[in-house]
Every structure is written in structure tokens, then in C-alpha cells.
Design a protein around this motif. Sequence first.
Motif, mmCIF file in Angstrom:
data_model
loop_
_atom_site.group_PDB
_atom_site.id
_atom_site.type_symbol
_atom_site.label_atom_id
_atom_site.label_comp_id
_atom_site.label_asym_id
_atom_site.label_seq_id
_atom_site.Cartn_x
_atom_site.Cartn_y
_atom_site.Cartn_z
ATOM 1 N N LEU A 104 0.858 -1.170 0.000
ATOM 2 C CA LEU A 104 0.000 0.000 0.000
ATOM 3 C C LEU A 104 0.902 1.231 0.000
ATOM 4 C CD1 LEU A 104 -2.703 -1.059 2.625
ATOM 5 C CD2 LEU A 104 -3.005 -0.876 0.155
ATOM 6 N N PRO A 105 0.318 2.429 -0.179
ATOM 7 C CA PRO A 105 1.164 3.629 -0.204
ATOM 8 C C PRO A 105 2.029 3.783 1.042
ATOM 9 C CG PRO A 105 -1.061 4.142 -0.964
ATOM 10 C CD PRO A 105 -1.081 2.713 -0.484
ATOM 11 N N ASP A 106 3.225 4.329 0.818
ATOM 12 C CA ASP A 106 4.172 4.680 1.883
ATOM 13 C C ASP A 106 4.629 3.475 2.692
ATOM 14 O OD1 ASP A 106 5.601 6.945 2.975
ATOM 15 O OD2 ASP A 106 4.509 6.571 4.829
ATOM 16 N N GLY A 107 4.785 2.340 2.038
ATOM 17 C CA GLY A 107 5.367 1.187 2.692
ATOM 18 C C GLY A 107 4.422 0.332 3.499
ATOM 19 N N PHE A 108 3.144 0.677 3.566
ATOM 20 C CA PHE A 108 2.186 -0.157 4.285
ATOM 21 C C PHE A 108 1.914 -1.431 3.493
ATOM 22 C CE2 PHE A 108 1.412 3.862 6.316
ATOM 23 C CZ PHE A 108 1.028 3.528 7.600
ATOM 24 N N ARG A 109 1.545 -2.495 4.218
ATOM 25 C CA ARG A 109 1.181 -3.756 3.596
ATOM 26 C C ARG A 109 -0.129 -4.221 4.201
ATOM 27 N NH1 ARG A 109 3.739 -7.716 5.139
ATOM 28 N NH2 ARG A 109 3.855 -9.022 3.270
ATOM 29 N N PHE A 110 -1.093 -4.607 3.334
ATOM 30 C CA PHE A 110 -2.356 -5.052 3.905
ATOM 31 C C PHE A 110 -2.273 -6.487 4.394
ATOM 32 C CE2 PHE A 110 -3.383 -6.886 -0.274
ATOM 33 C CZ PHE A 110 -4.029 -8.045 0.096
ATOM 34 N N LEU A 111 -1.446 -7.326 3.734
ATOM 35 C CA LEU A 111 -1.301 -8.706 4.185
ATOM 36 C C LEU A 111 -0.228 -8.753 5.262
ATOM 37 C CD1 LEU A 111 -2.227 -11.611 3.869
ATOM 38 C CD2 LEU A 111 -0.445 -11.926 2.137
ATOM 39 N N SER A 112 -0.658 -8.969 6.476
ATOM 40 C CA SER A 112 0.247 -8.944 7.614
ATOM 41 C C SER A 112 -0.379 -9.768 8.729
ATOM 42 C CB SER A 112 0.472 -7.499 8.082
ATOM 43 O OG SER A 112 -0.743 -6.943 8.530
ATOM 44 N N PRO A 113 0.385 -10.126 9.749
ATOM 45 C CA PRO A 113 -0.216 -10.819 10.899
ATOM 46 C C PRO A 113 -1.362 -10.018 11.520
ATOM 47 C CG PRO A 113 2.166 -10.970 11.003
ATOM 48 C CD PRO A 113 1.860 -10.041 9.871
ATOM 49 N N GLU A 114 -1.218 -8.699 11.541
ATOM 50 C CA GLU A 114 -2.270 -7.855 12.111
ATOM 51 C C GLU A 114 -3.546 -7.940 11.279
ATOM 52 O OE1 GLU A 114 1.620 -6.787 13.489
ATOM 53 O OE2 GLU A 114 0.827 -6.815 11.436
ATOM 54 N N PHE A 115 -3.391 -7.969 9.961
ATOM 55 C CA PHE A 115 -4.573 -8.085 9.099
ATOM 56 C C PHE A 115 -5.263 -9.430 9.299
ATOM 57 C CE2 PHE A 115 -6.409 -9.770 5.185
ATOM 58 C CZ PHE A 115 -7.387 -8.814 4.921
ATOM 59 N N ILE A 116 -4.495 -10.504 9.345
ATOM 60 C CA ILE A 116 -5.078 -11.838 9.514
ATOM 61 C C ILE A 116 -5.854 -11.922 10.822
ATOM 62 C CG2 ILE A 116 -4.559 -14.289 9.782
ATOM 63 C CD1 ILE A 116 -4.149 -13.313 6.952
ATOM 64 N N CYS A 117 -5.261 -11.421 11.897
ATOM 65 C CA CYS A 117 -5.920 -11.503 13.211
ATOM 66 C C CYS A 117 -7.139 -10.588 13.281
ATOM 67 C CB CYS A 117 -4.925 -11.159 14.315
ATOM 68 S SG CYS A 117 -3.560 -12.334 14.436
ATOM 69 N N ALA A 118 -7.048 -9.390 12.694
ATOM 70 C CA ALA A 118 -8.210 -8.505 12.665
ATOM 71 C C ALA A 118 -9.329 -9.120 11.833
ATOM 72 C CB ALA A 118 -7.810 -7.146 12.091
ATOM 73 N N TRP A 119 -8.971 -9.739 10.738
ATOM 74 C CA TRP A 119 -9.950 -10.394 9.869
ATOM 75 C C TRP A 119 -10.655 -11.530 10.607
ATOM 76 C CZ3 TRP A 119 -8.210 -14.719 6.198
ATOM 77 C CH2 TRP A 119 -9.291 -15.213 5.475
ATOM 78 N N LEU A 120 -9.896 -12.373 11.277
ATOM 79 C CA LEU A 120 -10.498 -13.483 12.022
ATOM 80 C C LEU A 120 -11.373 -12.967 13.170
ATOM 81 C CD1 LEU A 120 -7.443 -15.927 12.217
ATOM 82 C CD2 LEU A 120 -9.549 -16.277 10.915
ATOM 83 N N GLY A 121 -10.853 -12.006 13.914
ATOM 84 C CA GLY A 121 -11.595 -11.495 15.054
ATOM 85 C C GLY A 121 -12.907 -10.839 14.654
ATOM 86 N N LEU A 122 -12.856 -9.956 13.664
ATOM 87 C CA LEU A 122 -14.063 -9.258 13.227
ATOM 88 C C LEU A 122 -15.053 -10.214 12.563
ATOM 89 C CD1 LEU A 122 -12.381 -6.042 11.808
ATOM 90 C CD2 LEU A 122 -13.972 -6.117 13.717
ATOM 91 N N SER A 123 -14.545 -11.186 11.810
ATOM 92 C CA SER A 123 -15.426 -12.123 11.113
ATOM 93 C C SER A 123 -16.212 -12.981 12.096
ATOM 94 C CB SER A 123 -14.614 -13.010 10.166
ATOM 95 O OG SER A 123 -13.996 -12.244 9.161
ATOM 96 N N TRP A 124 -15.527 -13.575 13.070
ATOM 97 C CA TRP A 124 -16.217 -14.434 14.029
ATOM 98 C C TRP A 124 -17.136 -13.630 14.937
ATOM 99 C CZ3 TRP A 124 -17.056 -19.431 14.144
ATOM 100 C CH2 TRP A 124 -16.208 -20.286 13.426
ATOM 101 N N PHE A 125 -16.697 -12.474 15.368
ATOM 102 C CA PHE A 125 -17.525 -11.635 16.237
ATOM 103 C C PHE A 125 -18.813 -11.236 15.515
ATOM 104 C CE2 PHE A 125 -18.757 -7.506 18.041
ATOM 105 C CZ PHE A 125 -18.769 -7.798 19.392
ATOM 106 N N THR A 126 -18.690 -10.787 14.263
ATOM 107 C CA THR A 126 -19.867 -10.374 13.498
ATOM 108 C C THR A 126 -20.740 -11.563 13.142
ATOM 109 O OG1 THR A 126 -18.569 -8.535 12.580
ATOM 110 C CG2 THR A 126 -20.616 -9.114 11.452
ATOM 111 N N ALA A 127 -20.128 -12.706 12.833
ATOM 112 C CA ALA A 127 -20.895 -13.894 12.468
ATOM 113 C C ALA A 127 -21.819 -14.333 13.595
ATOM 114 C CB ALA A 127 -19.953 -15.027 12.081
ATOM 115 N N ALA A 128 -21.340 -14.233 14.835
ATOM 116 C CA ALA A 128 -22.171 -14.641 15.971
ATOM 117 C C ALA A 128 -23.431 -13.789 16.066
ATOM 118 C CB ALA A 128 -21.363 -14.530 17.262
ATOM 119 N N PHE A 129 -23.297 -12.491 15.829
ATOM 120 C CA PHE A 129 -24.471 -11.613 15.866
ATOM 121 C C PHE A 129 -25.357 -11.822 14.638
ATOM 122 C CE2 PHE A 129 -21.764 -9.538 18.949
ATOM 123 C CZ PHE A 129 -22.650 -9.028 19.878
ATOM 124 N N LEU A 130 -24.739 -11.998 13.471
ATOM 125 C CA LEU A 130 -25.521 -12.234 12.259
ATOM 126 C C LEU A 130 -26.353 -13.513 12.370
ATOM 127 C CD1 LEU A 130 -23.067 -11.328 9.336
ATOM 128 C CD2 LEU A 130 -25.163 -10.130 9.976
#
Length: 263
Positions: A104-130
Motif C-alpha cells: 500500500l502507499p508509503d510502505g504499508f502492507r495489507f497482508l500482515s499478521p495484524e490483518f489476519i488476526c483482525a480479519w479473524l476477530g471481526l469475522s467471528w464476532f460479526t458472524a455470531a451476531f448475524l
Amino acid sequence: MNGFQFDWSGVLTGVPATWLLSGLLNTLLITIVGSVVASVLAILLLLLRTSESRCLRYPAQAVIMAFRNTPLLVQLFFWYFAAYPALPEAFRDWVISDHWFSPLPDGFRFLSPEFICAWLGLSWFTAAFLAEELRAGLQAVSIGQGEAALSQGFSRWKSFRYILLPQAIRNAWQPVVGQYLNLMKLSSLASGIGFAEIIYSTRQIESFNAHAIEAYAIGTLLYLALGVLMGQVFLRFGPGSTIPAAQAGRSAMIAFLRRRSSS
């Protein structure tokens, strides 16, 4: 003594603007990917939650209760500090490797350990409510709809897929949209594990040039714009804005019978 003056150029130009752009792109990406995965998980949990088998129903109920009744930030810490280090080393090496689609711009990367963990956390949390929102929508469907589908030759899966689930989605569409919007807004908590979304970028700007008010004002406007845009798109083009749920169920049943008779 001079009064306070806003300096928007310190946020909307140069490196700070690049940080904001990267944060916006990361927020959009985690919202889209998280919403898709959360939808799939929610349907799976709904199937298990409404199963006649206790061996399937009770574990699904326990999973939903666990994710619904613990803070999202705690769940993100669990994924980041406990679950992610337990993943295979080969996968973790692949995540931190250079990929053509990742920068991403200025050296950022979207694929990272932080992205994977945020993706898993938000997905499961939202899935339970959905799953619970869809279950409420499913309970609003007449029992006769499912019985009629079974009597006309639908299997239980096809009855759920073509008759019951579309009506459940229509019945619960507004609360479902609210959960997707919550996913987008709650992505701000992922800054706690270092995920470079909008809030992470505004904090960088604050540390970089002390333009805290301007940075957080722009961050708030970005969240507001995303929320309004998502809400309008979902409500205008979603299934809740089309034909009534009961009519959709009858249409699906008629289409299925026509296909079966023609074959």
C-alpha cells in the motif's frame, strides 16, 4: 494572544495524507473481506443452531454465546497473541513475505499478521451476531413454508437454501445491515493490535506533527462517509428492498417445481 487555527494542510498533504489513504484502503478491505467471511460463518452457525441434533445445536450455541458475550478487543488480543503464533510456521512465513498484491502507499502492507488476526476477530464476532439476527428472521417465517417445501420434493437443504433462508434474510435485513456497519466501525479497535486502519493512521499523524484535532476530525468524517455510503447501498440494493419475503418464498417454490417438471 492568537486563537487556535486549524491547519488542514498538515493532514491532507504529504506523508500524513498517504497514511490516511492507506488507513482508508485497509478499512475498506477488512470491511469487505470480513463481511463476506462473516456471512458464510453466520449461515453455517445458523444451520447448526437450528439443527435437530443436540450434538450440533449445543456447540453452535456455545460458540455464539462465547463470541457475543466477550469484548471484541479481548478477542483480537486472543487471535494476535495466542492463536496466530500457534499457526504453522510455513503459513506465518508466507504472510510476512513480499507479495505483488500486498503493498500500500508509503510502505504499508495489507497482508500482515495484524490483518489476519483482525480479519479473524471481526469475522467471528460479526458472524455470531448475524447468526442470531438471521435466526430471528427465520422464526418469523411460517412453519407451513418449510412443510410445504418438503411435501413438494425439496430436500431439507434445498428447503433451507431456496425457501427459508431468503425469507429470513429479508425479514432481518435491517438488523443485518446494522451488523455490517458495526463491523466497519469496530475495525477501529484493530489498531490495538497494530492494524493500520483509519484510527491507526490518525494516531500516527498526531505523533508526527501534533495535528490531533484535524486528524481525528478527518478520521471521523471518513467513518461517517463510509457508514452512510454502505447503509444506502445495502438498503437500496439489498433483498430487503425488493419483493416481500413470503412472495419470494412462493416464487422460489414455483421455480423449483417448474424446473423439476421440465426435466
